[in-house]
Design an enzyme around this catalytic site. Structure first.
Site, short mmCIF file in Angstrom:
data_model
loop_
_atom_site.label_atom_id
_atom_site.label_comp_id
_atom_site.label_asym_id
_atom_site.label_seq_id
_atom_site.Cartn_x
_atom_site.Cartn_y
_atom_site.Cartn_z
N GLY B 100 0.88 -1.17 0.00
CA GLY B 100 0.00 0.00 0.00
C GLY B 100 0.90 1.20 0.00
N CYS B 101 0.39 2.32 -0.38
CA CYS B 101 1.28 3.46 -0.38
C CYS B 101 1.23 4.12 0.97
CB CYS B 101 0.93 4.39 -1.51
SG CYS B 101 1.35 3.61 -3.06
N ILE B 102 2.04 5.13 1.10
CA ILE B 102 2.21 5.67 2.44
C ILE B 102 1.47 6.98 2.57
CG2 ILE B 102 3.88 6.43 4.12
CD1 ILE B 102 5.12 4.16 1.53
#
Lengths: 410, 102
Positions: B100-102
């Protein structure tokens, strides 16, 4: 005469211009910054506008005020970047600039058109964004007279600029409705594509508990398919439906249109960038700072700041014919406003998730990591001054570019 | 009762393969069976694409990249991989859990 060209004069571009002007000999190098917008917005301030804490005038200054004298600023739309030819075509005067070194700092933008129905009739009427000055201002007018109902905050898709801003919005909304005495008349729902409140486990669980404590419901793994204005509801791909009276949307974030036009971006128009050296994966003399690139870290100004020393050192090395050496570690830190004059601070990088502790001085602080405190809130409020007066000028700050484990508890 | 094909395959706590390079199509079939997900040709369009992307870029493609590059649209992806296509497709394709992105 060689040309050092910076596309985008926002947080990243301005810092690079300031820093490089100290390093480059004006007899040898000309520094040019191109941007299509005259205004520099303090974007973290947009969050406060809907609740009347800041007014639009509090978050804007002319971009020109922040460039050093020996930098040429060109106010123009960028038509095309042609990295194979080392040149950029501008709209204004059909000027073509040939460069020796290019820094891309064109940022990211919201793309509400990516979600069917989002831009229909309700846009800026009962459906708002707060990532633009227009959206934040329209929302402040709406909230001023709202009597309550169901508020749904939806994040359309990751990654987004400042991943904590949606949480801050929720905390501030809870506080705002409390102050107005209508909290019992407002139901607050957070519909997010993530499995929880945040991307990283420790922080996600602590922030998730805070949301619960404030009676804000999380609808997790919610991937929005469409906004239905007639039914006043959002629907997900797995066929969940959430009705709303007020929808606050963080639309899909994408890189600049010129990146797409120039064929330099990925599927979200972010420029593929080496996550450690910050050089373009494809062109040796093209560098990317901040949220214009696809580095897997937060798309936030603090990250652009932590990238600055690395990118400058690597560019200078390249000018001497050396390979890039400096390594960006993905360092990010964010103040999270949690309402009632309190805030939380998180500090993390590519490998280390946000942990509890004290920052920047181990054991002392004054800021507490991953924990609510009044000092954190004042840190956030003071940051606006720091941003305009220190950060943009690329001045030394009291914290290091590389993340440190000192003062953190595992 | 573990499928014998999976006996020598290492998984993390969430059921994702630890070494993506050890993946074979048979292992993919076996993981899908473990997840009670019968695979069709359409699943394989997604799985093959994910593998191809991983070989080229060392990372699993995002949903957006899958739908932009293949003829599978988002709606179909959710039908093919109920309960989160990003996670499920990566799992069957033997790729790590999407960060997942941050």
């Amino acid at each position: 005469m060689k040309t050092f060209l910076i596309l985008g004069g926002g947080t990243g571009g301005t810092m690079v211009a300031n820093k490089m002007s100290h390093h480059l000999d004006p007899a040898e190098w000309k520094i040019i910054v191109v941007d299509e917008n005259e205004n520099h917005y303090y974007q973290p301030g947009f969050l406060f506008i809907p609740f009347g804490i800041y007014s639009p005038a509090d978050v804007v200054k002319p971009k020109r005020d922040f460039y050093p004298q020996n930098v040429e600023f060109v106010l123009s739309k960028i038509e095309m970047i042609e990295p194979d030819q080392n040149r950029v075509k501008l709209e204004k005067g059909k000027r073509t600039i040939t460069y020796d070194t290019l820094v891309i700092a064109t940022g990211s933008r919201i793309a509400p058109g990516e979600t069917p129905g989002l831009l229909d009739n309700g846009w800026h009427k009962n459906v708002f964004d707060f990532y633009t000055i227009e959206g934040a201002t329209a929302l402040s007018r709406f909230l001023k007279f709202w009597k309550g109902g169901r508020l749904v905050l939806n994040v359309a898709e990751m990654p987004i600029k400042c991943p904590v801003a949606p949480l801050e919005f929720l905390f501030l909304a809870d506080w705002f409705f409390h102050e107005r005495g209508i909290r019992d008349d407002v139901e607050i729902i957070f519909a997010t594509p993530l499995p929880g409140a945040f991307t990283k486990p420790r922080a996600s669980s602590i922030l998730g508990d805070m949301l619960e404590g404030k009676n804000i419901k999380i609808e997790a793994d919610f991937n929005i398919m469409e906004v239905d204005h007639t039914q006043k509801a959002i629907r997900s791909y797995d066929e969940r439906e959430i009705p709303f009276d007020l929808l606050v949307s963080i639309p899909t974030n994408m890189g600049s249109e010129v990146i797409e036009r120039s064929g330099m971006g990925d599927e979200l128009s972010f420029v593929p960038t080496d996550k450690h050296t910050l050089r373009s994966k494809k062109w040796e003399n093209v560098w990317v700072i901040g949220d214009a690139g696809n580095t897997p870290t937060s798309k936030a100004g603090s990250v652009a700041h932590f990238m600055l020393d690395v990118i400058v050192e690597n560019i200078l090395r390249q000018m001497e014919g050396l390979e890039p050496l400096a390594k960006f570690d993905g360092h990010a830190n964010c103040f999270i406003e949690s309402g009632f004059d309190k805030g939380i601070l998180i500090d993390f990088n590519y490998d280390v998730e946000p942990l509890p502790g004290k920052y920047p001085l181990p054991g002392f602080g004054p800021f507490s990591l991953l924990k609510e405190s009044a000092a954190n809130h004042w840190g956030k409020m003071t940051f606006r001054w720091v941003y305009w007066n220190m950060l943009l000028k690329g001045e030394e700050m009291p914290f290091e570019s590389q993340m440190s484990m000192a003062g953190k508890w595992k | 009762m573990t499928n014998p094909i999976l006996e020598n395959v290492e998984f993390d706590d969430d059921g994702f393969m630890i070494d993506p390079n050890a993946w074979t199509a048979e292992i993919g079939e076996a993981i899908a069976a473990r997840e009670e997900l019968p695979l069709t040709d359409r699943h394989w369009v997604v799985i093959n694409f994910a593998r191809q992307e991983f070989d080229a870029n060392d990372e699993a493609p995002t949903l957006r990249r899958i739908t932009k590059t293949t003829d599978v649209d988002t709606k179909e992806l959710y039908k093919l991989f109920p309960g989160g296509p990003a996670k499920k497709a990566a799992m069957v394709a033997g790729l790590g859990k999407p960060t997942g992105c941050i």
